[in-house]
Scaffold this motif. Structure first.
Motif, PDB file in Angstrom:
ATOM      1  N   CYS A 169       8.933 -36.641  26.440  1.00 17.01           N
ATOM      2  CA  CYS A 169      10.322 -36.244  26.749  1.00 17.01           C
ATOM      3  C   CYS A 169      11.201 -37.477  26.924  1.00 17.01           C
ATOM      4  O   CYS A 169      12.342 -37.518  26.432  1.00 17.01           O
ATOM      5  CB  CYS A 169      10.370 -35.408  28.032  1.00 17.01           C
ATOM      6  SG  CYS A 169       9.695 -33.747  27.858  1.00 17.01           S
ATOM      7  N   ILE A 170      10.651 -38.487  27.626  1.00 22.20           N
ATOM      8  CA  ILE A 170      11.425 -39.703  27.893  1.00 22.20           C
ATOM      9  C   ILE A 170      11.616 -40.522  26.611  1.00 22.20           C
ATOM     10  O   ILE A 170      12.690 -41.078  26.364  1.00 22.20           O
ATOM     11  CB  ILE A 170      10.754 -40.541  29.013  1.00 22.20           C
ATOM     12  CG1 ILE A 170      10.872 -39.788  30.352  1.00 22.20           C
ATOM     13  CG2 ILE A 170      11.386 -41.935  29.118  1.00 22.20           C
ATOM     14  CD1 ILE A 170      10.054 -40.370  31.490  1.00 22.20           C
ATOM     15  N   GLU A 173      14.446 -38.958  24.544  1.00 22.04           N
ATOM     16  CA  GLU A 173      15.756 -38.784  25.180  1.00 22.04           C
ATOM     17  C   GLU A 173      16.838 -39.649  24.511  1.00 22.04           C
ATOM     18  O   GLU A 173      16.536 -40.650  23.846  1.00 22.04           O
ATOM     19  CB  GLU A 173      15.669 -39.134  26.682  1.00 22.04           C
ATOM     20  CG  GLU A 173      15.525 -40.622  26.946  1.00 22.04           C
ATOM     21  CD  GLU A 173      15.257 -40.989  28.402  1.00 22.04           C
ATOM     22  OE1 GLU A 173      15.193 -40.099  29.247  1.00 22.04           O
ATOM     23  OE2 GLU A 173      15.087 -42.200  28.657  1.00 22.04           O
ATOM     24  N   ASP A 174      18.071 -39.265  24.727  1.00 24.21           N
ATOM     25  CA  ASP A 174      19.218 -40.060  24.290  1.00 24.21           C
ATOM     26  C   ASP A 174      19.362 -41.200  25.295  1.00 24.21           C
ATOM     27  O   ASP A 174      19.652 -40.965  26.474  1.00 24.21           O
ATOM     28  CB  ASP A 174      20.465 -39.165  24.290  1.00 24.21           C
ATOM     29  CG  ASP A 174      21.735 -39.945  23.951  1.00 24.21           C
ATOM     30  OD1 ASP A 174      21.650 -41.175  23.749  1.00 24.21           O
ATOM     31  OD2 ASP A 174      22.813 -39.332  23.917  1.00 24.21           O
ATOM     32  N   LYS A 175      19.122 -42.428  24.833  1.00 23.15           N
ATOM     33  CA  LYS A 175      19.115 -43.568  25.757  1.00 23.15           C
ATOM     34  C   LYS A 175      20.497 -43.855  26.358  1.00 23.15           C
ATOM     35  O   LYS A 175      20.611 -44.584  27.345  1.00 23.15           O
ATOM     36  CB  LYS A 175      18.570 -44.826  25.068  1.00 23.15           C
ATOM     37  CG  LYS A 175      17.083 -44.729  24.701  1.00 23.15           C
ATOM     38  CD  LYS A 175      16.208 -44.485  25.932  1.00 23.15           C
ATOM     39  CE  LYS A 175      14.748 -44.250  25.556  1.00 23.15           C
ATOM     40  NZ  LYS A 175      13.947 -43.807  26.701  1.00 23.15           N
ATOM     41  N   HIS A 177      22.244 -41.418  27.518  1.00 25.64           N
ATOM     42  CA  HIS A 177      22.267 -40.445  28.620  1.00 25.64           C
ATOM     43  C   HIS A 177      20.829 -40.083  28.988  1.00 25.64           C
ATOM     44  O   HIS A 177      20.387 -38.959  28.724  1.00 25.64           O
ATOM     45  CB  HIS A 177      23.048 -39.182  28.224  1.00 25.64           C
ATOM     46  CG  HIS A 177      24.433 -39.466  27.756  1.00 25.64           C
ATOM     47  ND1 HIS A 177      25.454 -39.805  28.614  1.00 25.64           N
ATOM     48  CD2 HIS A 177      24.958 -39.501  26.494  1.00 25.64           C
ATOM     49  CE1 HIS A 177      26.566 -40.016  27.926  1.00 25.64           C
ATOM     50  NE2 HIS A 177      26.284 -39.847  26.637  1.00 25.64           N
ATOM     51  N   PRO A 178      20.082 -41.042  29.569  1.00 25.65           N
ATOM     52  CA  PRO A 178      18.669 -40.770  29.898  1.00 25.65           C
ATOM     53  C   PRO A 178      18.520 -39.622  30.893  1.00 25.65           C
ATOM     54  O   PRO A 178      19.415 -39.349  31.694  1.00 25.65           O
ATOM     55  CB  PRO A 178      18.173 -42.091  30.485  1.00 25.65           C
ATOM     56  CG  PRO A 178      19.396 -42.848  30.870  1.00 25.65           C
ATOM     57  CD  PRO A 178      20.499 -42.394  29.974  1.00 25.65           C
ATOM     58  N   LEU A 179      17.385 -38.959  30.804  1.00 24.71           N
ATOM     59  CA  LEU A 179      17.127 -37.776  31.636  1.00 24.71           C
ATOM     60  C   LEU A 179      16.781 -38.169  33.072  1.00 24.71           C
ATOM     61  O   LEU A 179      15.927 -39.028  33.295  1.00 24.71           O
ATOM     62  CB  LEU A 179      15.969 -36.962  31.046  1.00 24.71           C
ATOM     63  CG  LEU A 179      16.207 -36.396  29.630  1.00 24.71           C
ATOM     64  CD1 LEU A 179      14.890 -35.945  29.013  1.00 24.71           C
ATOM     65  CD2 LEU A 179      17.205 -35.249  29.674  1.00 24.71           C
ATOM     66  N   GLU A 183      16.330 -33.339  35.583  1.00 22.37           N
ATOM     67  CA  GLU A 183      16.410 -32.819  34.210  1.00 22.37           C
ATOM     68  C   GLU A 183      15.027 -32.780  33.557  1.00 22.37           C
ATOM     69  O   GLU A 183      14.700 -31.851  32.815  1.00 22.37           O
ATOM     70  CB  GLU A 183      17.377 -33.682  33.386  1.00 22.37           C
ATOM     71  CG  GLU A 183      18.833 -33.476  33.788  1.00 22.37           C
ATOM     72  CD  GLU A 183      19.777 -34.533  33.229  1.00 22.37           C
ATOM     73  OE1 GLU A 183      20.981 -34.228  33.114  1.00 22.37           O
ATOM     74  OE2 GLU A 183      19.333 -35.657  32.912  1.00 22.37           O
ATOM     75  N   LEU A 184      14.211 -33.794  33.851  1.00 23.66           N
ATOM     76  CA  LEU A 184      12.835 -33.817  33.331  1.00 23.66           C
ATOM     77  C   LEU A 184      12.033 -32.655  33.901  1.00 23.66           C
ATOM     78  O   LEU A 184      11.242 -32.025  33.203  1.00 23.66           O
ATOM     79  CB  LEU A 184      12.160 -35.147  33.690  1.00 23.66           C
ATOM     80  CG  LEU A 184      12.614 -36.373  32.884  1.00 23.66           C
ATOM     81  CD1 LEU A 184      12.134 -37.658  33.553  1.00 23.66           C
ATOM     82  CD2 LEU A 184      12.098 -36.304  31.440  1.00 23.66           C
ATOM     83  N   LYS A 187      12.944 -29.543  32.041  1.00 18.59           N
ATOM     84  CA  LYS A 187      12.329 -29.528  30.706  1.00 18.59           C
ATOM     85  C   LYS A 187      10.852 -29.139  30.776  1.00 18.59           C
ATOM     86  O   LYS A 187      10.369 -28.347  29.969  1.00 18.59           O
ATOM     87  CB  LYS A 187      12.485 -30.905  30.042  1.00 18.59           C
ATOM     88  CG  LYS A 187      13.844 -31.125  29.403  1.00 18.59           C
ATOM     89  CD  LYS A 187      13.845 -32.329  28.498  1.00 18.59           C
ATOM     90  CE  LYS A 187      15.134 -32.432  27.705  1.00 18.59           C
ATOM     91  NZ  LYS A 187      15.267 -31.391  26.663  1.00 18.59           N
ATOM     92  N   ALA A 212      16.173 -43.118  35.607  1.00 17.03           N
ATOM     93  CA  ALA A 212      17.113 -42.906  34.487  1.00 17.03           C
ATOM     94  C   ALA A 212      18.157 -44.010  34.361  1.00 17.03           C
ATOM     95  O   ALA A 212      18.389 -44.524  33.267  1.00 17.03           O
ATOM     96  CB  ALA A 212      17.774 -41.539  34.655  1.00 17.03           C
TER      97      ALA A 212
END
Length: 218
Positions: A169-170, A173-175, A177-179, A183-184, A187, A212
């Motif tokens: 998941c990490i 992720e969009d770096k 906008h890290p989770l 949020e993790l 998910k 994050a």
């Protein structure tokens, strides 16, 4: 003066031609025998006709029986330990053959207990107290086991599996906008893993992944 004391392993795993082989460390298995002096003494007192001789005979006989039971129980314990370790070795054969931690299979106490037909508590005590020496280091058996959790469908999964999902998941992720851990957590819950935010944070830290805000890339 150092308080450090060297660990004497209970089991030794060697690898020969890519095949792991198990042996029990004989230094930890005392060679107990009932003294001949006591058995000879019992013979003498058994011949006795007087009351004190019969009492002495009965006393020595009970002590010899107790010693016999103790030795038998100890041998049974080592036999049980060897059975568990043999099962662990078979379960984690790929790891012991190579030393590659990526080849460690998710393994919980129930996996071994059910195979050797023993109580979970028996396997747990052994995992928490016995050491194995391998070509890759000496460590507590406990370190080979994973924590277990249940998915929504009741299936048991190991913490290693959850950590792998967390890592994926990490990595995805969009770096910019890290989770966050919250949020993790959402998910993982969506994927059916019943896991709390604090556990997500613990696993993230164990994976060596920062929070994050520290993963954010401009």
């Amino acid at each position: 003066e150092s308080n450090f004391s060297a660990v004497v392993p209970d089991f030794i795993v060697t690898v020969s031609d890519g095949i792991p082989e198990l042996s029990i460390n004989g230094r930890n298995l005392p060679d107990l025998k009932i003294s001949k002096d006591y058995t000879e003494m019992l013979k003498e007192y058994t011949k006795s006709k007087d009351k004190s001789g019969k009492e002495a005979s009965s006393f020595i006989k009970s002590k010899i029986e107790n010693a016999g039971w103790f030795i038998e129980a100890l041998q049974q314990r080592y036999s049980t330990m060897a059975l568990c370790m043999k099962c662990i070795l078979e379960f984690q054969n790929d790891y012991f053959a190579t030393g590659d931690e990526n080849k460690l299979r998710p393994m919980i106490l129930k996996d071994i207990a059910s195979r050797v037909n023993l109580d979970l508590s028996t396997v747990s005590r052994m995992a928490n107290s016995k050491y194995v020496q391998t070509p890759y280091g000496t460590f507590l058996l406990k370190t080979l086991f994973s924590e277990s959790m249940s998915k929504d469908d009741g299936e048991e999964v190991s913490s290693r599996e959850i950590k792998n999902i967390l890592k994926e998941c990490i990595e995805a992720e969009d770096k910019k906008h890290p989770l966050t851990d919250d949020e993790l957590c959402v998910k993982l819950n969506e994927k059916g893993y019943n896991i709390a935010r604090r556990t997500v944070a613990k696993y993230r830290e164990q994976l060596g992944i920062p929070v994050a805000r520290l993963r954010k890339e401009l």
